[in-house]
Motif scaffolding. Structure first.
Motif, PDB file in Angstrom:
ATOM      1  N   ALA A 310       0.874  -1.192  -0.155  1.00  0.00           N
ATOM      2  CA  ALA A 310       0.041   0.062   0.001  1.00  0.00           C
ATOM      3  C   ALA A 310       0.898   1.163  -0.146  1.00  0.00           C
ATOM      4  O   ALA A 310       2.097   1.264   0.393  1.00  0.00           O
ATOM      5  N   ASN A 311       0.518   2.165  -0.627  1.00  0.00           N
ATOM      6  CA  ASN A 311       0.960   3.447  -0.504  1.00  0.00           C
ATOM      7  C   ASN A 311       1.109   3.999   0.872  1.00  0.00           C
ATOM      8  O   ASN A 311       0.276   3.837   1.573  1.00  0.00           O
ATOM      9  N   GLY A 312       2.357   4.547   0.961  1.00  0.00           N
ATOM     10  CA  GLY A 312       2.686   4.943   2.508  1.00  0.00           C
ATOM     11  C   GLY A 312       3.617   4.015   3.233  1.00  0.00           C
ATOM     12  O   GLY A 312       4.030   4.509   4.133  1.00  0.00           O
ATOM     13  N   THR A 313       3.260   2.676   2.814  1.00  0.00           N
ATOM     14  CA  THR A 313       4.156   1.716   3.461  1.00  0.00           C
ATOM     15  C   THR A 313       5.731   2.007   3.198  1.00  0.00           C
ATOM     16  O   THR A 313       6.102   2.280   2.232  1.00  0.00           O
ATOM     17  N   VAL A 314       6.513   1.452   4.390  1.00  0.00           N
ATOM     18  CA  VAL A 314       8.021   1.581   3.898  1.00  0.00           C
ATOM     19  C   VAL A 314       8.156   0.691   2.929  1.00  0.00           C
ATOM     20  O   VAL A 314       9.193   1.205   2.046  1.00  0.00           O
ATOM     21  N   GLN A 315       7.859  -0.310   2.691  1.00  0.00           N
ATOM     22  CA  GLN A 315       8.315  -1.261   1.655  1.00  0.00           C
ATOM     23  C   GLN A 315       7.916  -0.875   0.243  1.00  0.00           C
ATOM     24  O   GLN A 315       8.693  -0.588  -0.840  1.00  0.00           O
ATOM     25  N   GLY A 468      16.102  -3.119   2.553  1.00  0.00           N
ATOM     26  CA  GLY A 468      15.673  -2.270   3.531  1.00  0.00           C
ATOM     27  C   GLY A 468      15.177  -3.110   4.903  1.00  0.00           C
ATOM     28  O   GLY A 468      15.283  -4.170   5.127  1.00  0.00           O
ATOM     29  N   TYR A 469      14.224  -2.076   5.771  1.00  0.00           N
ATOM     30  CA  TYR A 469      14.123  -2.806   7.050  1.00  0.00           C
ATOM     31  C   TYR A 469      12.460  -1.853   7.214  1.00  0.00           C
ATOM     32  O   TYR A 469      12.289  -0.729   7.124  1.00  0.00           O
TER      33      TYR A 469
END
Length: 511
Positions: A310-315, A468-469
């Motif tokens: 989803a938009n806004g998630t770190v991933q 990433g994390y």
């Protein structure tokens, strides 16, 4: 932070500073280890002792290692002696990048020594292999020290549909060194954790479907799942010769490539697969493809159905940044691609895979067991009976053994199984193989091990690197996958990506 975790953090700091003669062993690469050997600031014996101390300190928390080799220090001493005598007593590298370096092996990779090979199960405890696995013979020839056996999903997560997520009866529940409550994934769980937490610089895992790529991704290390047959499966507790492969897990692309160079090649005990794949091994080995401009000019496909964040998630944010980085490095990124019949490929219960695997597993496992010098169990039926007789140790109530029961009920490779394999081959040919050729792709890029089923059914390679994390600190990876024999291209791309992004950081041991 809870007191036990404070103690762990303090212990890690002590261990990190415990290098010999000021040599920094935590996070050490093969290059820095060999430099230490050469300039006299490190010996193989000191390195083995460090790793043994670190395993002793961290393993009660992480459960990454099942057992250590009582012969490891003697092997290390022999490597030191070889190094001293190799050039009139001067300390020079005696046998390449793995000489004198400790290696942890997944517990389904057989050794003919004091170590057990049990696939994590008490059923095989005490069994004796006639010889080292093919990849172990190659490691020993390269001068490596066999440090011990790494924990794994018991029976490579092929015992029950419930899955084991890094648990085995012998090793216990393995834990993610970044976030202890997060999944460490499997089945090469201990190998990935051990590499991440500097319990060894080099580990080996195996993959049938995601078992290297997934734990490497979620433990922020680098894993290579090689083309089928590029590495020998002889002496490895099997699931299926149609998909099984052995590959390295380390902290850097450079290190996994050095290990890959050491373990690839023909093996008479796995003749058909290794002979077929030997044509893919490049003259001069794989290290020549460690190129910082390795992304330049590459055609990279982004298939639909994998980056569903989803938009806004770190991933979502980080993966988009990485794709932009690839473009800036000269890659031609082709988006909005559809792998034909992807939903069917990802549905292992209905695409024919489970039908084929069940029969192949029974035949392959029984053949492996019959080839042991000694074993308390000689057939899948006897393993099933062992589990029934030891329900507490083998967690029968929680996990069960439905896949074992289904496999035991098979009667060989008949018309149904052949039809299932034919369907899987067609799904692969009409799916990723056709897509890559039509679009002239050098690789597809996907998150973590999301595309592992696509690669698995076609015997195709993949490399995952730290990406990433997450919001809670859980690592995630980026995988490059390609057609059979595409290792050189995947190495170029993954190395260039690693060098420009420098994502990886040391474990945090968060709760």
């Amino acid at each position: 932070m809870p007191r036990p975790l404070l103690a762990v953090a303090a212990m890690v700091l002590v261990l990190a500073a415990a290098g010999a003669h000021g040599f920094e062993i935590e996070e050490a690469t093969l290059a820095s280890i060999q430099l230490g050997f050469n300039n006299g600031s490190l010996t193989s014996v000191e390195l083995v002792r460090f790793y043994l101390d670190r395993i002793r300190g961290l393993n009660p928390l992480l459960r990454a290692v099942i057992e250590v080799n009582p012969d490891a220090l003697r092997q290390a001493a022999r490597a030191d002696a070889e190094r001293r005598s190799s050039s009139s007593g001067k300390c020079v590298t005696a046998g390449g990048p793995l000489h004198g370096v400790p290696v942890l092996l997944k517990d389904n990779i057989a050794t003919r020594d004091a170590l057990n090979t049990t696939a994590g199960s008490f059923a095989l405890l005490g069994s004796v292999a006639r010889r080292d696995a093919g990849v172990v013979r190659r490691l020993r020839r390269a001068g490596a020290v066999v440090l011990g056996k790494a924990n794994m999903d018991e029976w490579a997560n092929f015992r029950s549909l419930a899955g084991t997520d890094g648990w085995s009866a012998r090793g216990g529940q393995a834990r993610n060194p970044y976030v202890l409550s997060a999944s460490p994934c499997g089945s090469s769980t201990g190998s990935a954790i051990a590499a991440a937490a500097s319990m060894a610089a080099v580990t080996l895992g195996t993959e049938t479907d995601g078992s290297i790529l997934c734990p490497a991704s979620l433990n922020s290390v680098v894993g290579i799942k090689p083309t089928l047959g590029l590495t020998s499966r002889a002496g490895v507790v099997p699931i299926t010769p149609r998909q099984d492969t052995v590959g390295p897990i380390c902290r850097t692309v450079t290190d996994v490539v050095h290990v890959l160079d050491a373990i690839v090649g023909y093996d008479a005990l796995d003749a058909a697969a290794t002979s077929t794949a030997s044509k893919y091994i490049p003259d001069g080995g794989y290290t020549q493809f460690l190129k910082k401009d390795g992304l330049n000019g590459k055609r990279i496909g982004i298939p639909n159905g994998f980056f569903n964040y989803a938009n806004g998630t770190v991933q979502h944010t980080v993966y988009q940044q990485h794709i932009d980085t690839m473009r800036k490095q000269g890659a031609i990124v082709v988006e909005d691609l559809d792998i034909a019949n992807l939903s069917v490929i990802l549905d292992s219960l209905n695409n024919g895979q489970e039908i084929a695997l069940a029969a192949e597993f029974k035949l392959s496992l029984n053949a492996y067991l019959s080839g042991l010098s000694y074993s308390p169990v000689r057939t899948l039926a006897e393993i099933i009976a062992f589990n029934d007789a030891h329900p507490v140790e083998e967690k029968m109530k929680e996990i069960g053994q439905i896949i074992f029961l289904v496999a035991e009920n098979t009667t060989g490779i008949g018309a149904v199984e052949r039809a299932a394999v034919s369907q899987l081959n067609k799904l692969s040919a009409d799916g990723l193989e056709k897509l890559m050729r039509e679009h002239k792709l050098d690789a597809i890029v996907t998150p973590n091990s999301a595309a592992s089923p696509v690669l698995a059914i076609g015997g195709m390679p993949g490399i995952t690197v730290p990406a990433g994390y997450g919001a809670m600190g859980v690592p995630f990876g980026l995988s490059f996958g390609g057609l059979k024999g595409y290792e050189p291209r995947l190495i170029e791309m993954s190395y260039a990506f690693e060098q420009v992004t420098t994502v990886r950081k040391t474990p945090t041991f968060l709760p």
